[in-house]
Scaffold this motif. Structure first.
Motif, PDB file in Angstrom:
ATOM      1  N   ARG A  22      -5.977   0.469  -4.661  1.00 26.63           N
ATOM      2  CA  ARG A  22      -6.053   0.665  -3.216  1.00 26.63           C
ATOM      3  C   ARG A  22      -7.188  -0.156  -2.612  1.00 26.63           C
ATOM      4  O   ARG A  22      -7.020  -0.793  -1.570  1.00 26.63           O
ATOM      5  CB  ARG A  22      -6.252   2.149  -2.911  1.00 26.63           C
ATOM      6  CG  ARG A  22      -6.001   2.529  -1.469  1.00 26.63           C
ATOM      7  CD  ARG A  22      -6.010   4.018  -1.269  1.00 26.63           C
ATOM      8  NE  ARG A  22      -7.207   4.654  -1.773  1.00 26.63           N
ATOM      9  CZ  ARG A  22      -8.299   4.873  -1.057  1.00 26.63           C
ATOM     10  NH1 ARG A  22      -8.343   4.531   0.194  1.00 26.63           N
ATOM     11  NH2 ARG A  22      -9.347   5.457  -1.599  1.00 26.63           N
TER      12      ARG A  22
ATOM     13  N   GLN B  25      -6.792  -3.102   0.145  1.00 31.45           N
ATOM     14  CA  GLN B  25      -7.521  -3.016   1.405  1.00 31.45           C
ATOM     15  C   GLN B  25      -8.419  -4.237   1.614  1.00 31.45           C
ATOM     16  O   GLN B  25      -8.552  -4.717   2.739  1.00 31.45           O
ATOM     17  CB  GLN B  25      -8.337  -1.734   1.460  1.00 31.45           C
ATOM     18  CG  GLN B  25      -7.473  -0.507   1.688  1.00 31.45           C
ATOM     19  CD  GLN B  25      -8.259   0.790   1.664  1.00 31.45           C
ATOM     20  OE1 GLN B  25      -9.359   0.853   1.133  1.00 31.45           O
ATOM     21  NE2 GLN B  25      -7.671   1.829   2.219  1.00 31.45           N
TER      22      GLN B  25
ATOM     23  N   LEU C  52       0.830  -1.203   0.000  1.00 25.75           N
ATOM     24  CA  LEU C  52       0.000   0.000   0.000  1.00 25.75           C
ATOM     25  C   LEU C  52       0.870   1.261   0.000  1.00 25.75           C
ATOM     26  O   LEU C  52       0.603   2.205  -0.744  1.00 25.75           O
ATOM     27  CB  LEU C  52      -0.942  -0.003   1.201  1.00 25.75           C
ATOM     28  CG  LEU C  52      -2.000   1.083   1.245  1.00 25.75           C
ATOM     29  CD1 LEU C  52      -2.866   1.046  -0.010  1.00 25.75           C
ATOM     30  CD2 LEU C  52      -2.869   0.928   2.476  1.00 25.75           C
TER      31      LEU C  52
END
Length: 126
Positions: free
Chosen positions: A111, A115, A63
């Motif tokens: 992203r 996640q 990330l």
């Protein structure tokens, strides 16, 4: 040993990704598709081991790397946009705006995927 485990995990993840892509494109049939799904399920089970913390750290690093990549790309695009605007080149400015939109969309999708993997890993650890 940690590096070897991470490399093995990456290799296995890459193979699973390719298998899923092939399955999604209809390249695989019957037994091959079932085998690919079984390998994916085996990988999910493998993630429940004692290396759980390492997986979370790896996801966090991914990330961070993705954030850096996005910031670098956005800086370049903003510089191009400023240059195009200062030159009065509206056609180039519009193209750069489209590229900025594409980059933002790409970043958001990436992203979200990272996640989701993090949430999945956290849920496996419980």
């Amino acid at each position: 040993a940690v590096e070897e485990a991470e490399e093995e995990l990456e290799t296995t993840a890459d193979e699973a990704e390719e298998t899923l892509k092939d399955a999604g494109k209809g390249k695989m049939k019957g037994k091959e598709k079932a085998q690919g799904e079984a390998e994916s399920a085996a990988e999910e089970i493998k993630g429940k081991g004692k290396d759980h913390q390492q997986q979370l750290e790896a996801i966090t690093m991914q990330l961070e790397k993705e954030n850096e990549k996005h910031l670098t790309r956005m800086e370049r695009l903003e510089k191009l946009q400023q240059f195009a605007n200062s030159e009065g080149d509206t056609k180039s400015a519009e193209r750069v705006n489209k590229l900025i939109e594409k980059e933002n969309t790409r970043y958001e999708r990436k992203r979200e995927r990272i996640q989701k993997r993090e949430e999945k890993t956290l849920n496996l650890g419980e």
